[in-house]
Enzyme design. Structure first.
Site, short mmCIF file in Angstrom:
data_model
loop_
_atom_site.label_atom_id
_atom_site.label_comp_id
_atom_site.label_asym_id
_atom_site.label_seq_id
_atom_site.Cartn_x
_atom_site.Cartn_y
_atom_site.Cartn_z
N VAL A 114 35.83 16.88 -16.63
CA VAL A 114 35.78 15.46 -16.97
C VAL A 114 37.03 14.73 -16.48
CG1 VAL A 114 35.80 13.84 -18.92
CG2 VAL A 114 34.22 15.74 -18.90
N LYS B 275 27.05 14.54 -15.76
CA LYS B 275 26.40 15.84 -15.70
C LYS B 275 27.15 16.68 -14.68
CE LYS B 275 22.38 14.00 -14.42
NZ LYS B 275 22.63 12.57 -14.58
N ASN C 136 23.38 14.45 -26.54
CA ASN C 136 23.24 15.86 -26.14
C ASN C 136 22.26 16.61 -27.04
OD1 ASN C 136 24.82 15.71 -23.95
ND2 ASN C 136 26.58 16.80 -24.76
N PHE D 124 13.73 16.44 -18.69
CA PHE D 124 14.20 17.36 -19.74
C PHE D 124 13.08 18.03 -20.53
CE2 PHE D 124 18.60 18.19 -20.30
CZ PHE D 124 19.15 17.42 -19.29
N TYR E 129 11.49 20.73 -19.02
CA TYR E 129 11.21 21.97 -18.29
C TYR E 129 11.44 23.17 -19.19
CZ TYR E 129 11.09 19.38 -13.93
OH TYR E 129 10.75 18.51 -12.93
N GLY F 266 22.38 26.20 -21.26
CA GLY F 266 23.74 26.75 -21.38
C GLY F 266 24.74 25.66 -21.08
N CYS G 167 28.55 22.06 -22.72
CA CYS G 167 28.33 20.94 -23.64
C CYS G 167 27.22 21.16 -24.67
CB CYS G 167 28.06 19.68 -22.85
SG CYS G 167 29.51 19.14 -21.94
N1 LIG Z 1 32.01 19.37 -18.70
C1 LIG Z 1 31.14 18.40 -18.93
O1 LIG Z 1 30.10 18.31 -18.29
C2 LIG Z 1 31.43 17.35 -19.98
C3 LIG Z 1 30.64 16.18 -20.01
C4 LIG Z 1 30.91 15.23 -20.97
C5 LIG Z 1 31.92 15.45 -21.91
N2 LIG Z 1 32.65 16.59 -21.87
C6 LIG Z 1 33.73 16.75 -22.85
O2 LIG Z 1 34.97 16.44 -22.20
C7 LIG Z 1 36.00 17.28 -22.70
C8 LIG Z 1 36.63 18.07 -21.55
O3 LIG Z 1 35.66 18.93 -21.00
P1 LIG Z 1 35.90 19.72 -19.64
O4 LIG Z 1 34.62 20.43 -19.33
O5 LIG Z 1 36.49 18.80 -18.64
O6 LIG Z 1 37.01 20.77 -20.14
P2 LIG Z 1 37.87 21.79 -19.29
O7 LIG Z 1 38.10 22.95 -20.17
O8 LIG Z 1 37.27 21.97 -17.93
O9 LIG Z 1 39.27 21.02 -19.08
C9 LIG Z 1 40.16 20.69 -20.11
C10 LIG Z 1 41.57 20.64 -19.54
O10 LIG Z 1 42.47 20.14 -20.54
C11 LIG Z 1 43.72 20.78 -20.36
N3 LIG Z 1 44.55 20.58 -21.55
C12 LIG Z 1 44.45 21.16 -22.78
N4 LIG Z 1 45.40 20.67 -23.61
C13 LIG Z 1 46.11 19.75 -22.90
C14 LIG Z 1 47.20 18.88 -23.21
N5 LIG Z 1 47.75 18.85 -24.43
N6 LIG Z 1 47.67 18.07 -22.24
C15 LIG Z 1 47.13 18.08 -21.00
N7 LIG Z 1 46.08 18.87 -20.66
C16 LIG Z 1 45.57 19.68 -21.59
C17 LIG Z 1 43.32 22.22 -20.08
O11 LIG Z 1 44.37 22.95 -19.49
C18 LIG Z 1 42.12 22.01 -19.13
O12 LIG Z 1 42.54 21.98 -17.78
C19 LIG Z 1 35.36 18.16 -23.77
O13 LIG Z 1 35.52 17.53 -25.01
C20 LIG Z 1 33.91 18.16 -23.37
O14 LIG Z 1 33.05 18.39 -24.46
C21 LIG Z 1 32.44 17.55 -20.92
#
Ligand SMILES: NC(=O)c1ccc[n+]([C@@H]2O[C@H](COP(=O)([O-])OP(=O)(O)OC[C@H]3O[C@@H](n4cnc5c(N)ncnc54)[C@H](O)[C@@H]3O)[C@@H](O)[C@H]2O)c1
Length: 445
Positions: free
Chosen positions: A11, A157, A214, A255, A257, A263, A266
């Site tokens: 993100v 996504k 979600n 959605f 399917y 998995g 999220c």
């Molecule tokens: N991946 C997705 O598709 C998606 C979509 C929508 C929302 N989200 C939400 O967004 C958030 C992030 O998801 P993601 O998949 O990008 O996570 P991720 O695990 O890929 O990345 C998180 C990053 O945050 C860093 N981090 C942790 N603590 C920190 C701090 N104090 N200061 C700076 N950096 C720090 C970690 O080192 C890591 O690189 C989550 O809450 C997730 O639920 C994810």
């Protein structure tokens, strides 16, 4: 505008690159020094279509930079985005330690007005906790600084993240402060040109909106999987049923399917977290609990079919596995259905020959190559000498294979299609035994 992003994962990195692309000056901060070093060396730590070019162009243009220097991050942006992880805690609730740590870092260092934008998926009430963490850290320094906390959940996504960020369906802004709303309206204006996408509400509603979206999508999938299991028992074909119900505009085709379970980073964690949120609010969320239970069971379906086909004797058998990522166009294997399948096969004494267009490094990182897991660099190579093929992720490259090659390479021609991408009749005609999800044709168990 000057923007700081805390967290450069799926993100944070996409948000930072897209905001830089439209002309902002973005500094991305992460506590993972290795990740920041890779980014500064021009490497992209994740597979996401279009992201590499976006990051490199904007770095070259001087609009996007990466650092581990928190002080520099707090000083840089009027907007301080929090995009850190919120992984599940032991009881399934979202672990807020990274969010609150980043909030305290901001409060401990800020010297002027900041808008803290919560992009991470966080339980209802977290904006209040973040406000308190920042306020406490500022007060500890004997200072008084104004700041706002805006809930701005992300709906991108994986696999289409850049496209989703550039052309969002909606931009949720959770705040009670009209001035902050206006500043965010300006920030998001380049993504809001075609029609109004900003939906403004209070913090709590914004936080719940993300979980609601979600969970709604996960519910559609679990319901279809439940119906698929029923279809198998009733001699019906769930694919016919899918088309039959999807043509009703109230239901729609997206959605629904059936498959071997959802998995990713999220759905599983957010559905679990919403159960905790409900329990903490004194509400028994039967339906949400069932969505998770059905999905966990569904992730065992492919193994059950393989197990039944080989009459329970999997010792010494080899399964070719196409698709390791939890969905196409990503390398993310968090909670991927490939994992319980492989783990169950190993436990039963079988081994796996796998191929995935993007997730091979991630599989190596998670499991390491070993006798029971061999990774191949093409779908065909993974078939050689295997007893059967299981398709777990519906990558395009798997959609129209040469079935004669498959038949020749497998010791017993059988395909377990976890995504219903093949035509059972066609495979029957090729002399291949076919097992889909929820399809009674082609010998489904
Ligand atoms: N991946 C997705 O598709 C998606 C979509 C929508 C929302 N989200 C939400 O967004 C958030 C992030 O998801 P993601 O998949 O990008 O996570 P991720 O695990 O890929 O990345 C998180 C990053 O945050 C860093 N981090 C942790 N603590 C920190 C701090 N104090 N200061 C700076 N950096 C720090 C970690 O080192 C890591 O690189 C989550 O809450 C997730 O639920 C994810």
């Amino acid at each position: 505008m000057k923007i700081t992003i805390f967290g450069t994962g799926y993100v944070g990195l996409v948000t930072g690159a897209c905001l830089a692309e439209v002309g902002n000056d973005v500094l991305c901060v992460d506590i993972d020094a290795q990740k920041i070093n890779r980014l500064n060396a021009g490497e992209i730590p994740i597979h996401e279509p279009g992201l590499e070019e976006l990051v490199s162009n904007n770095r070259e243009a001087g609009r996007l930079a990466f650092t581990t220097d928190i002080q520099a991050g707090v000083a840089h942006g009027l907007f301080q985005f929090l995009a850190v992880g919120t992984p599940p805690d032991e009881d399934g609730s979202a672990d807020l330690q990274h969010v609150l740590a980043a909030a305290s870092e901001i409060g401990g260092r800020m010297n002027e007005y900041k808008i803290v934008v919560l992009k991470s998926t966080v339980p209802v009430g977290t904006a209040d906790k973040v406000r308190k963490a920042i306020g406490d850290a500022v007060a500890k320094r004997g200072l008084k600084h104004e700041f706002d906390v805006v809930s701005n959940p992300e709906f991108l996504k994986e696999g289409a993240a850049v496209e989703d960020f550039m052309r969002p369906d909606r931009i949720i802004i959770g705040t009670d402060n009209p001035r902050t709303t206006e500043l965010l309206r300006v920030l998001y204006a380049p993504f809001n040109r075609n029609h109004e996408r900003l939906v403004v509400m209070d913090n709590r509603s914004a936080e719940l909106t993300k979980y609601a979206a979600n969970t709604m999508l996960a519910t559609k999938i679990s319901l279809m999987n439940e119906l698929a299991n029923l279809a198998e028992r009733l001699g019906a074909d769930i694919e016919r049923v899918r088309v039959g119900i999807g043509s009703d505009p109230r239901i729609g085709f997206s959605f629904i399917y059936p498959g071997c379970g959802y998995g990713g980073s999220c759905f599983p964690k957010d559905v679990q977290a919403l159960q905790r949120i409900a329990a903490d609010a004194g509400y028994d969320a039967d339906l949400i609990r069932a969505v998770e239970a059905v999905n966990n069971r569904q992730k065992q379906r492919l193994f059950e079919k393989v197990h039944a086909h080989f009459n329970g004797d999997l010792a010494g058998k080899t399964l070719a596995l196409w698709g390791l990522a939890f969905k196409p166009n990503t390398d993310d294997m968090r909670c991927a259905p490939s994992r319980p399948l492989m783990e169950a096969l190993w436990a039963a004494g079988a081994s796996v020959q796998a191929y995935d267009p993007a997730a091979m490094d991630e599989a190596r990182r998670l499991y390491g190559e070993r006798d029971a897991l061999q990774l191949f660099d093409s779908p065909e190579a993974a078939l050689e000498g295997a007893d059967a093929l299981a398709v777990v992720t519906e990558w395009n490259v798997f959609r129209s294979p040469d079935f004669r090659t498959i038949k020749a390479a497998l010791t017993s021609p059988v395909i377990f299609d976890g995504r219903n991408i093949y035509d059972p009749q066609l495979l029957e005609g090729e002399g291949i035994t076919y097992y889909g999800i929820g399809r009674s044709r082609g010998g489904a168990s």
